[in-house]
Design a protein around this motif. Structure first.
Motif, PDB file in Angstrom:
ATOM      1  N   ASP A  17      31.038  57.186  29.536  1.00 27.95           N
ATOM      2  CA  ASP A  17      32.091  56.722  28.643  1.00 27.95           C
ATOM      3  C   ASP A  17      32.598  57.829  27.720  1.00 27.95           C
ATOM      4  OD1 ASP A  17      29.625  56.680  27.350  1.00 27.95           O
ATOM      5  OD2 ASP A  17      30.165  54.984  26.084  1.00 27.95           O
ATOM      6  N   ARG A  22      40.206  57.827  31.861  1.00 20.36           N
ATOM      7  CA  ARG A  22      39.581  57.056  32.931  1.00 20.36           C
ATOM      8  C   ARG A  22      40.644  56.468  33.839  1.00 20.36           C
ATOM      9  NH1 ARG A  22      35.314  53.163  30.026  1.00 20.36           N
ATOM     10  NH2 ARG A  22      34.458  54.721  28.659  1.00 20.36           N
ATOM     11  N   THR A  23      40.262  56.332  35.098  1.00 23.77           N
ATOM     12  CA  THR A  23      41.069  55.594  36.060  1.00 23.77           C
ATOM     13  C   THR A  23      40.302  54.310  36.298  1.00 23.77           C
ATOM     14  OG1 THR A  23      41.828  57.607  37.090  1.00 23.77           O
ATOM     15  CG2 THR A  23      41.998  55.611  38.385  1.00 23.77           C
ATOM     16  N   GLY A  24      40.851  53.219  35.873  1.00 27.36           N
ATOM     17  CA  GLY A  24      40.136  51.959  36.052  1.00 27.36           C
ATOM     18  C   GLY A  24      39.051  51.795  35.008  1.00 27.36           C
ATOM     19  N   ASP A  25      37.879  51.375  35.444  1.00 23.76           N
ATOM     20  CA  ASP A  25      36.786  51.110  34.531  1.00 23.76           C
ATOM     21  C   ASP A  25      35.804  52.279  34.448  1.00 23.76           C
ATOM     22  OD1 ASP A  25      35.084  51.003  36.786  1.00 23.76           O
ATOM     23  OD2 ASP A  25      35.380  48.861  37.009  1.00 23.76           O
ATOM     24  N   LYS A  26      34.724  52.055  33.771  1.00 25.23           N
ATOM     25  CA  LYS A  26      33.689  53.080  33.559  1.00 25.23           C
ATOM     26  C   LYS A  26      33.201  53.692  34.869  1.00 25.23           C
ATOM     27  CE  LYS A  26      28.884  53.228  32.040  1.00 25.23           C
ATOM     28  NZ  LYS A  26      27.833  52.541  31.308  1.00 25.23           N
ATOM     29  N   TRP A  27      33.149  52.907  35.921  1.00 26.99           N
ATOM     30  CA  TRP A  27      32.550  53.342  37.180  1.00 26.99           C
ATOM     31  C   TRP A  27      33.555  53.889  38.183  1.00 26.99           C
ATOM     32  CZ3 TRP A  27      27.419  53.577  37.049  1.00 26.99           C
ATOM     33  CH2 TRP A  27      26.762  52.783  36.120  1.00 26.99           C
ATOM     34  N   ALA A  28      34.823  53.679  37.972  1.00 27.39           N
ATOM     35  CA  ALA A  28      35.840  53.997  38.977  1.00 27.39           C
ATOM     36  C   ALA A  28      35.806  55.456  39.419  1.00 27.39           C
ATOM     37  CB  ALA A  28      37.228  53.630  38.459  1.00 27.39           C
ATOM     38  N   VAL A  56      29.162  44.149  39.095  1.00 29.58           N
ATOM     39  CA  VAL A  56      30.091  45.121  38.516  1.00 29.58           C
ATOM     40  C   VAL A  56      30.644  46.051  39.600  1.00 29.58           C
ATOM     41  CG1 VAL A  56      30.317  47.047  36.890  1.00 29.58           C
ATOM     42  CG2 VAL A  56      29.135  44.955  36.202  1.00 29.58           C
ATOM     43  N   GLN A  59      33.321  44.131  41.335  1.00 36.23           N
ATOM     44  CA  GLN A  59      34.520  44.058  40.501  1.00 36.23           C
ATOM     45  C   GLN A  59      35.274  45.390  40.499  1.00 36.23           C
ATOM     46  OE1 GLN A  59      32.703  42.861  36.795  1.00 36.23           O
ATOM     47  NE2 GLN A  59      33.004  40.681  37.211  1.00 36.23           N
ATOM     48  N   SER A  60      34.534  46.491  40.391  1.00 38.93           N
ATOM     49  CA  SER A  60      35.156  47.816  40.369  1.00 38.93           C
ATOM     50  C   SER A  60      35.840  48.121  41.691  1.00 38.93           C
ATOM     51  CB  SER A  60      34.121  48.899  40.053  1.00 38.93           C
ATOM     52  OG  SER A  60      33.621  48.736  38.752  1.00 38.93           O
ATOM     53  N   ALA A  63      39.025  46.132  41.983  1.00 39.48           N
ATOM     54  CA  ALA A  63      40.083  46.690  41.141  1.00 39.48           C
ATOM     55  C   ALA A  63      40.649  47.962  41.771  1.00 39.48           C
ATOM     56  CB  ALA A  63      39.540  46.977  39.741  1.00 39.48           C
TER      57      ALA A  63
END
Length: 131
Positions: A17, A22-28, A56, A59-60, A63
């Motif tokens: 973080d 970022r592209t998308g979420d924390k994991w993208a 998660v 979900q990632s 997305a």
């Protein structure tokens, strides 16, 4: 078939973080980097992303698929199998992600110091400045 993903591909103590963009979420970004070498199964992605839950990750991936970075291919014959791969759009993010990773590596100590100072200030209820 691509070589197995390195379980130590991502440093478990690396605060993802801290990335400023970022592209998308924390994991993208990490998912995109995992797919750099070619299509991967869900279980393969979980090896280097050991801190992510199945929910998660799902979900990632959804997305990333919705935004056009990843494709999902389900096969039923001869064995039921689902793979995720980068689209050309997703692959075009690899260069910028590499530049961001290099930047974060170069500024690692500064990022951690700023994060610690900000966390301490918030815990004490005091405003802080980043400069």
């Amino acid at each position: 078939m691509a070589a197995p993903l390195d379980p130590d591909m991502f440093d478990p103590v690396c605060p993802t973080d801290l990335m400023p963009i970022r592209t998308g979420d924390k994991w993208a970004g990490m998912i995109i980097r995992c797919l750099e070498g070619g299509p991967r199964r869900f279980s393969e992605l979980r090896v280097p992303l050991r801190g992510i839950t199945a929910k998660v990750l799902t979900q990632s991936l959804r997305a990333l698929e919705r935004d056009g970075y990843v494709t999902r291919t389900a096969q039923t014959h001869p064995v039921r199998r689902t793979e995720y791969a980068l689209t050309p759009l997703g692959a075009s993010l690899l260069g910028p992600l590499a530049a961001l990773c290099a930047w974060a590596e170069e500024h690692w100590d500064e990022l951690l110091d700023a994060r610690e100072a900000g966390t301490a200030a918030l815990a004490g209820g005091k405003p802080f400045s980043a400069g």
